[in-house]
Design a protein around this motif. Sequence first.
Motif, short mmCIF file in Angstrom:
data_model
loop_
_atom_site.label_atom_id
_atom_site.label_comp_id
_atom_site.label_asym_id
_atom_site.label_seq_id
_atom_site.Cartn_x
_atom_site.Cartn_y
_atom_site.Cartn_z
N LEU A 1 0.82 -1.21 0.00
CA LEU A 1 0.00 0.00 0.00
C LEU A 1 0.86 1.26 0.00
CD1 LEU A 1 -2.92 -1.08 2.33
CD2 LEU A 1 -2.87 -0.98 -0.16
N ASN A 2 2.05 1.20 0.56
CA ASN A 2 2.98 2.31 0.50
C ASN A 2 3.34 2.62 -0.96
OD1 ASN A 2 4.45 4.22 1.92
ND2 ASN A 2 5.48 2.68 3.17
N VAL A 3 3.65 1.58 -1.71
CA VAL A 3 3.98 1.74 -3.13
C VAL A 3 2.76 2.23 -3.90
CG1 VAL A 3 4.67 0.50 -5.23
CG2 VAL A 3 5.84 0.04 -3.06
N VAL A 4 1.59 1.67 -3.62
CA VAL A 4 0.35 2.08 -4.30
C VAL A 4 0.07 3.56 -4.04
CG1 VAL A 4 -2.17 1.82 -4.21
CG2 VAL A 4 -0.72 -0.19 -4.43
N THR A 5 0.20 3.99 -2.80
CA THR A 5 -0.06 5.39 -2.45
C THR A 5 0.91 6.31 -3.18
OG1 THR A 5 -0.88 4.72 -0.28
CG2 THR A 5 -0.21 7.01 -0.52
N TYR A 6 2.18 5.94 -3.19
CA TYR A 6 3.21 6.75 -3.86
C TYR A 6 2.92 6.88 -5.36
CZ TYR A 6 7.85 8.15 -5.49
OH TYR A 6 8.90 8.80 -6.09
N MET A 7 2.64 5.75 -6.00
CA MET A 7 2.40 5.76 -7.44
C MET A 7 1.07 6.44 -7.78
SD MET A 7 5.05 4.50 -8.82
CE MET A 7 6.47 3.59 -8.26
N ARG B 1 1.63 10.17 -7.64
CA ARG B 1 2.37 10.65 -8.83
C ARG B 1 1.44 10.73 -10.05
NH1 ARG B 1 8.16 10.36 -9.03
NH2 ARG B 1 7.91 10.05 -11.26
N ALA B 2 0.61 9.70 -10.22
CA ALA B 2 -0.30 9.69 -11.37
C ALA B 2 -1.34 10.80 -11.25
CB ALA B 2 -0.97 8.32 -11.49
N GLU C 1 0.20 14.16 -12.05
CA GLU C 1 0.41 14.30 -13.49
C GLU C 1 -0.91 14.57 -14.21
OE1 GLU C 1 2.49 14.65 -17.05
OE2 GLU C 1 3.22 14.67 -14.98
N ALA C 2 -1.97 13.90 -13.79
CA ALA C 2 -3.29 14.13 -14.39
C ALA C 2 -3.75 15.56 -14.13
CB ALA C 2 -4.31 13.13 -13.84
N GLU C 3 -3.52 16.06 -12.92
CA GLU C 3 -3.88 17.45 -12.61
C GLU C 3 -3.06 18.42 -13.44
OE1 GLU C 3 -3.66 18.33 -8.42
OE2 GLU C 3 -5.05 16.70 -7.92
N ARG C 4 -1.78 18.13 -13.58
CA ARG C 4 -0.90 19.00 -14.37
C ARG C 4 -1.36 19.09 -15.82
NH1 ARG C 4 3.26 19.03 -17.66
NH2 ARG C 4 3.54 16.79 -17.80
N ARG C 5 -1.77 17.95 -16.37
CA ARG C 5 -2.23 17.90 -17.76
C ARG C 5 -3.67 18.39 -17.90
NH1 ARG C 5 0.50 13.38 -21.13
NH2 ARG C 5 2.43 13.07 -19.97
N GLY C 6 -4.41 18.35 -16.82
CA GLY C 6 -5.81 18.76 -16.88
C GLY C 6 -6.70 17.74 -17.57
N ALA C 7 -6.26 16.50 -17.62
CA ALA C 7 -7.04 15.42 -18.26
C ALA C 7 -6.66 14.09 -17.62
CB ALA C 7 -6.74 15.39 -19.76
N SER C 8 -7.52 13.10 -17.83
CA SER C 8 -7.18 11.77 -17.31
C SER C 8 -6.06 11.17 -18.16
CB SER C 8 -8.41 10.87 -17.30
OG SER C 8 -8.92 10.74 -18.59
N GLU D 1 -3.81 8.16 -20.04
CA GLU D 1 -3.96 6.91 -20.78
C GLU D 1 -3.07 5.85 -20.13
OE1 GLU D 1 -3.19 7.60 -24.91
OE2 GLU D 1 -4.65 9.23 -25.03
N VAL D 2 -3.30 4.61 -20.48
CA VAL D 2 -2.56 3.49 -19.89
C VAL D 2 -1.05 3.67 -20.09
CG1 VAL D 2 -2.12 1.00 -20.06
CG2 VAL D 2 -4.46 1.86 -20.11
N ALA D 3 -0.63 4.01 -21.30
CA ALA D 3 0.80 4.17 -21.59
C ALA D 3 1.41 5.27 -20.73
CB ALA D 3 1.02 4.47 -23.07
N GLN D 4 0.66 6.31 -20.47
CA GLN D 4 1.17 7.41 -19.64
C GLN D 4 1.32 6.96 -18.19
OE1 GLN D 4 -2.02 10.05 -20.74
NE2 GLN D 4 -0.65 11.34 -21.98
N VAL D 5 0.36 6.21 -17.69
CA VAL D 5 0.46 5.69 -16.32
C VAL D 5 1.63 4.73 -16.23
CG1 VAL D 5 -0.70 4.34 -14.52
CG2 VAL D 5 -2.01 5.99 -15.87
N GLN D 6 1.81 3.89 -17.22
CA GLN D 6 2.93 2.95 -17.20
C GLN D 6 4.27 3.70 -17.19
OE1 GLN D 6 1.82 0.57 -20.62
NE2 GLN D 6 1.08 -1.08 -19.28
N GLN D 7 4.35 4.81 -17.93
CA GLN D 7 5.57 5.61 -17.93
C GLN D 7 5.82 6.24 -16.55
OE1 GLN D 7 7.94 5.74 -20.20
NE2 GLN D 7 9.13 7.11 -18.90
N ILE D 8 4.77 6.72 -15.93
CA ILE D 8 4.87 7.29 -14.58
C ILE D 8 5.35 6.22 -13.60
CG2 ILE D 8 3.50 8.20 -12.65
CD1 ILE D 8 1.80 9.64 -14.84
N VAL D 9 4.83 5.02 -13.73
CA VAL D 9 5.23 3.92 -12.85
C VAL D 9 6.69 3.56 -13.09
CG1 VAL D 9 4.87 1.45 -12.39
CG2 VAL D 9 2.91 2.99 -12.52
#
Length: 157
Positions: free
Chosen positions: A86-92, A95-96, A99-106, A108-116
Motif C-alpha cells: 500500500l505504501n507503493v500504491v499510495t506513492y504511485m 504521482r499519477a 500528473e493528471a492534474e498537471r495535464r488537466g485530463a485523465s 492513458e494506460v501508456a502514460q500511467v505505465q511511464q509514470i510507474v
Amino acid sequence: HSRLVEGLKGVDTDDTEEGFDEVSDVVQDAAVLEEVLRMVLEIINSCFIHQIQNNPNLIYAVLYKKEMFEMYSKNPAFEDLLHNILNVVTYMSSRAEQEAERRGASLEVAQVQQIVREGAHQFPKERLIKFGELKFKYVEEEEPEEFFIPYVWGCTS
C-alpha cells in the motif's frame, strides 16, 4: 478467501456430523487460501523490497487492483504484508494524480505505465519495511512414483 469466510458464516450445522464436516472442510479451505495469499503477498513484498526498479509491470498490476489490496489490508492476517504494498500504491497513485492534474485530463494506460517506470526508479526504498529472506522448501510426496511414472510415460509415448 473472503467469499469462503462469508460462506462459512452461512453454513447451517444443524448439530449433525455432516454439518460439522462441512464447516471443517470450509475452515480448512480458508486456512489453505490464507496461507497461499500470505505467500503471494510475501513474494510481492520481496519484489518491491529487493527489485522495485525492475518491476514496473508488477507495480502497475498492483496499482490497477489497488481496491482489492486495500480491502485485504483490513484483515489482520494480511495487514503486516500489505503495509509495503500500500505504501507503493499510495506513492504511485499520488504521482499519477499529480500528473493528471498537471495535464488537466485523465491519463492513458501508456502514460500511467511511464509514470510507474519513472516512479519505480525514484521510489524511496527506506519507506519499505524489510522482511526476512524468503525460503521455500521442497517437500516430497510419500509416493512420488504415483505421479512421475505415468507423467514420464505420457511424455515418452
